[in-house]
Scaffold this motif. Structure first.
Motif, short mmCIF file in Angstrom:
data_model
loop_
_atom_site.label_atom_id
_atom_site.label_comp_id
_atom_site.label_asym_id
_atom_site.label_seq_id
_atom_site.Cartn_x
_atom_site.Cartn_y
_atom_site.Cartn_z
N ASP A 28 -13.91 -1.10 5.32
CA ASP A 28 -13.99 0.35 5.42
C ASP A 28 -14.78 0.98 4.28
OD1 ASP A 28 -12.26 0.01 3.35
OD2 ASP A 28 -10.73 1.38 4.08
N GLY A 29 -15.38 0.15 3.42
CA GLY A 29 -16.19 0.66 2.33
C GLY A 29 -15.43 0.95 1.06
N SER A 30 -14.11 0.85 1.07
CA SER A 30 -13.30 1.09 -0.11
C SER A 30 -13.28 -0.15 -0.99
CB SER A 30 -11.87 1.49 0.29
OG SER A 30 -11.24 0.41 0.96
N ARG A 31 -12.63 -0.03 -2.15
CA ARG A 31 -12.58 -1.17 -3.06
C ARG A 31 -11.86 -2.35 -2.39
NH1 ARG A 31 -8.51 2.23 -4.06
NH2 ARG A 31 -6.45 1.42 -4.62
N ALA A 32 -12.29 -3.54 -2.73
CA ALA A 32 -11.74 -4.74 -2.09
C ALA A 32 -10.41 -5.16 -2.69
CB ALA A 32 -12.75 -5.89 -2.19
N PHE A 33 -10.14 -4.74 -3.92
CA PHE A 33 -8.91 -5.14 -4.59
C PHE A 33 -8.28 -3.92 -5.26
CE2 PHE A 33 -12.01 -8.58 -4.72
CZ PHE A 33 -11.34 -9.57 -4.01
N PRO A 36 -11.10 -8.67 2.81
CA PRO A 36 -10.95 -8.31 4.22
C PRO A 36 -9.51 -8.37 4.71
CG PRO A 36 -11.79 -10.52 4.05
CD PRO A 36 -11.78 -9.97 2.64
N VAL A 37 -8.58 -8.86 3.90
CA VAL A 37 -7.17 -8.94 4.29
C VAL A 37 -6.34 -8.09 3.34
CG1 VAL A 37 -7.49 -11.24 5.25
CG2 VAL A 37 -6.72 -11.00 2.88
N PHE A 38 -5.03 -7.98 3.62
CA PHE A 38 -4.17 -7.23 2.74
C PHE A 38 -2.72 -7.70 2.89
CE2 PHE A 38 -3.35 -5.04 6.64
CZ PHE A 38 -2.06 -4.53 6.53
N LEU A 53 -6.64 -1.35 10.49
CA LEU A 53 -5.72 -2.38 10.00
C LEU A 53 -4.99 -2.99 11.19
CD1 LEU A 53 -3.93 -0.51 7.04
CD2 LEU A 53 -5.81 -2.14 6.84
N PHE A 54 -4.88 -4.31 11.19
CA PHE A 54 -4.03 -5.01 12.15
C PHE A 54 -3.05 -5.84 11.33
CE2 PHE A 54 -7.92 -4.16 14.46
CZ PHE A 54 -7.45 -3.73 15.69
N TYR A 55 -1.76 -5.79 11.66
CA TYR A 55 -0.78 -6.42 10.79
C TYR A 55 0.44 -6.95 11.53
CZ TYR A 55 1.80 -2.04 11.33
OH TYR A 55 2.48 -0.97 11.86
N GLY A 56 1.14 -7.83 10.84
CA GLY A 56 2.48 -8.26 11.24
C GLY A 56 3.43 -7.88 10.12
N LYS A 57 4.71 -7.75 10.43
CA LYS A 57 5.68 -7.38 9.40
C LYS A 57 6.99 -8.11 9.63
CE LYS A 57 7.52 -3.26 9.60
NZ LYS A 57 7.66 -1.78 9.65
N VAL A 58 7.68 -8.40 8.53
CA VAL A 58 9.00 -9.03 8.56
C VAL A 58 9.86 -8.33 7.53
CG1 VAL A 58 10.32 -11.15 8.24
CG2 VAL A 58 8.03 -11.27 9.24
N GLY A 59 11.08 -7.97 7.91
CA GLY A 59 11.94 -7.28 6.96
C GLY A 59 13.41 -7.37 7.33
N TYR A 60 14.17 -6.41 6.82
CA TYR A 60 15.60 -6.36 7.08
C TYR A 60 15.97 -4.92 7.39
CZ TYR A 60 20.04 -8.86 7.02
OH TYR A 60 21.19 -9.49 7.42
N ARG A 95 4.44 -6.46 4.79
CA ARG A 95 3.35 -6.45 5.78
C ARG A 95 2.22 -7.37 5.33
NH1 ARG A 95 1.03 -1.15 8.10
NH2 ARG A 95 0.22 -0.85 5.99
N PHE A 96 1.51 -7.91 6.31
CA PHE A 96 0.35 -8.75 6.02
C PHE A 96 -0.59 -8.68 7.22
CE2 PHE A 96 3.96 -11.02 7.66
CZ PHE A 96 3.47 -11.67 8.79
#
Length: 220
Positions: free
Chosen positions: A48-53, A110-112, A146-153, A136-137
């Motif tokens: 998206d053009g923003s900072r990578a880290f 490219p990931v987060f 953003l496309f993601y999966g999530k695991v929590g409680y 989330r990841f």
């Protein structure tokens, strides 16, 4: 006459030296700014053009609905039964929800990865409150997607069981996507200010509920 000439020469030097120094300082500053801008342009960027880290905090407001099945589950949510003690197959606990979220993303090119906490209140139906946390990841796509999966409680309290209802808890899983204005054809109304639309589907425990949600995420 020589004294006047000498005085004039000294005065000229006195004015010329500071002017030269100022000009050099200005040149150095411009060069430094140019070099800094060049380094920023050359730095890795996300799609998206923003900072990578870095760290990307956000808040969100979402609305949706959740329905629980009428099966035995590790969380201990009671099953609805008929007067003769048999299971009421046609009855399922459910409710419409309004949810607030606070979280952060950690862009890694490219990931987060990230984490978030949530609190939800039912506006109708059998559910009273919900709250929990999840990690989330996923990956970044397009101009601001953003496309993601999530695991929590997650903890759930049911209005159906009265004021003394305990909080039932179990693991929660989900998948989702976020899209910025440009990705959904709005011509980049908010540019890169961080507004995104989120859609998500999650479940409580081992697929003991179905929970579609949608809302607005604000990154800052």
């Amino acid at each position: 006459m020589r004294k006047l000439t000498l005085a004039a020469a000294v005065a000229a030097v006195a004015f010329a030296v500071p002017a030269y120094a100022q000009d050099m300082s200005s040149t150095d500053t411009t060069t430094a700014q140019s070099d800094s801008s060049q380094r920023m342009d050359d730095a890795p960027k996300a799609p998206d053009g923003s900072r990578a880290f870095g760290i990307d905090p956000y808040v969100a407001v979402m609305g949706g609905w959740e329905q629980f099945d009428n099966e035995r589950n590790p969380a201990g949510i009671p099953q609805a039964v008929n007067a003769n003690g048999t299971i009421r197959r046609g009855y399922k606990l459910d409710g419409a929800l309004v949810q607030g979220i606070v979280g952060f993303n950690v862009p890694l090119g490219p990931v987060f990865v990230g984490a978030e906490g949530n609190v939800a209140k039912s506006v109708s139906g059998d559910i009273d409150w919900e709250y929990g946390a999840a990690g989330r990841f996923g990956f970044r796509a397009g101009d601001s997607g953003l496309f993601y999966g999530k695991v929590g409680y997650q903890w759930v309290n049911f209005d159906r069981f009265g004021k003394d209802s305990p909080d039932y808890n179990d693991v929660t899983y989900g998948i989702g996507a976020e899209f910025g204005p440009k990705d959904i054809g709005l011509g980049g109304i908010t540019g890169r200010s961080g507004f995104r639309i989120r859609t998500e589907v999650s479940t409580f425990g081992s697929a003991h509920s179905f929970r579609p949600m949608a809302g607005l995420v604000t990154h800052f």
